[in-house]
Design an enzyme around this catalytic site. Structure first.
Site, PDB file in Angstrom:
ATOM      1  N   TYR A 164      -3.802 -21.909  -7.804  1.00 21.10           N
ATOM      2  CA  TYR A 164      -2.442 -21.902  -8.365  1.00 21.10           C
ATOM      3  C   TYR A 164      -2.015 -23.315  -8.788  1.00 21.10           C
ATOM      4  CZ  TYR A 164       1.026 -18.122  -8.822  1.00 21.10           C
ATOM      5  OH  TYR A 164       1.824 -17.111  -9.291  1.00 21.10           O
ATOM      6  N   GLU A 171      -1.727 -26.117 -17.163  1.00 25.45           N
ATOM      7  CA  GLU A 171      -0.675 -25.659 -18.080  1.00 25.45           C
ATOM      8  C   GLU A 171       0.275 -26.796 -18.447  1.00 25.45           C
ATOM      9  OE1 GLU A 171       1.223 -22.118 -16.520  1.00 25.45           O
ATOM     10  OE2 GLU A 171      -0.721 -21.314 -15.928  1.00 25.45           O
TER      11      GLU A 171
END
Ligand SMILES: CCCCCCCCCCCCC/C=C/C(=O)SCCNC(=O)CCNC(=O)[C@H](O)C(C)(C)COP(=O)(O)OP(=O)(O)OC[C@H]1O[C@@H](n2cnc3c(N)ncnc32)[C@H](O)[C@@H]1OP(=O)(O)O
Length: 242
Positions: A164, A171
């Site tokens: 994660y 991103e």
């Protein structure tokens, strides 16, 4: 009196039958959906590995898998519907944030800005998403079939601890790399004066998106940590209404 009781039980039976039919349909749909999604992400994994082995570089990798990625990531919007109609016990909000942020990354960042498609950060989030989704969808599939191997359960509820944050780094670095192009081209922006009398600056919008990871990501991460405690350690967790 007797007839009322009889009616009641007939009604109850009908309701139970309806529930059973609905859950059988839901079960069949979810099984099909999760198998298809596992296969889709496996195809992506194989395509990425093959590309890298054949070319020895990550340049051009995004372009080569873009179609498949866009298809499977966009289809994931269905998961918001699953939660909304109650066939999976997950928060609509948590799922919407997760799915929409991914769709945003694919369509409005990576796909729209060709200049950033060869960034290492794109490969980082692609690899992380792919590994995570193969584990997640195969977990749901085997779970629905009541044949869940422990290593898949373990992978689903442990890998995210590292994956994660790594995905988020990929991103954010990709959005950051996009900023100069967005500023230079003024893409997806509306400047005044225009006939709608509306102004929108995509550059500042992207900065707001990046900042929104600060409050939103911890909520997703802690949600997963709670799920982990529930599934792996058997803790009973009373969830607040989300
Ligand atoms: C307009 C632009 C907006 C931009 C906004 C920007 C802000 C964004 C900030 C956030 C950034 C996030 C970026 C994401 C990065 C990555 O993904 S990196 C890769 C690593 N990611 C992960 O590991 C997380 C993967 N995602 C998830 O796990 C989910 O999406 C989730 C919603 C976060 C959590 O899933 P959830 O369903 O709540 O938990 P589970 O334990 O898996 O399941 C709960 C119950 O629901 C059942 N279930 C769920 N889905 C299914 C299904 N498809 N099929 C069958 N069953 C399903 C599941 O079995 C559980 O049921 P029970 O056992 O009965 O409880």
């Amino acid at each position: 009196m007797a007839s009322t009781e009889e009616d009641g039980s007939v009604e109850e039976k009908e309701n139970n039958n309806k529930k059973r039919t609905k859950s059988a349909i839901a079960l069949a749909w979810l099984t099909f959906y999760n198998i298809a999604m596992t296969a889709g992400w496996l195809v992506l994994a194989i395509a990425m590995i093959r590309f890298y082995i054949q070319r020895g570089t990550h340049k051009g990798l995004y372009k080569s898998i873009a179609r498949t990625l866009k298809f499977f990531q966009t289809v994931a919007l269905v998961e918001v519907v699953h939660c909304a109609i109650g066939i999976v016990r997950t928060s609509v909000i948590v799922t919407s944030v997760q799915v929409c942020s991914r769709i945003f990354m694919v369509w409005f960042i990576t796909n729209s800005i060709k200049q950033i498609q060869n960034e290492e950060s794109v490969i980082l989030f692609l690899v992380v998403w792919t590994v995570t989704e193969i584990a997640r969808y195969s977990f749901y599939t085997f779970n629905l079939l009541n044949h869940l191997p422990y290593f898949i359960k373990w992978a689903r509820y442990n890998m995210f601890i590292i994956m994660y944050p790594l995905g988020v780094v990929g991103e954010l670095m990709t959005i950051y790399a996009a900023l100069p192009y967005v500023r230079k081209t003024g893409m997806l922006s509306m400047r005044l004066p225009n006939k709608y009398n509306v102004s929108f600056d995509y550059y500042y919008f992207l900065i707001i998106v990046m900042l929104s990871y600060i409050p939103l990501f911890p909520q997703l991460y802690f949600h997963m940590l709670r799920q982990r405690r529930k599934v792996l350690l058997g803790e009973i967790i009373v969830e607040k209404d989300e």
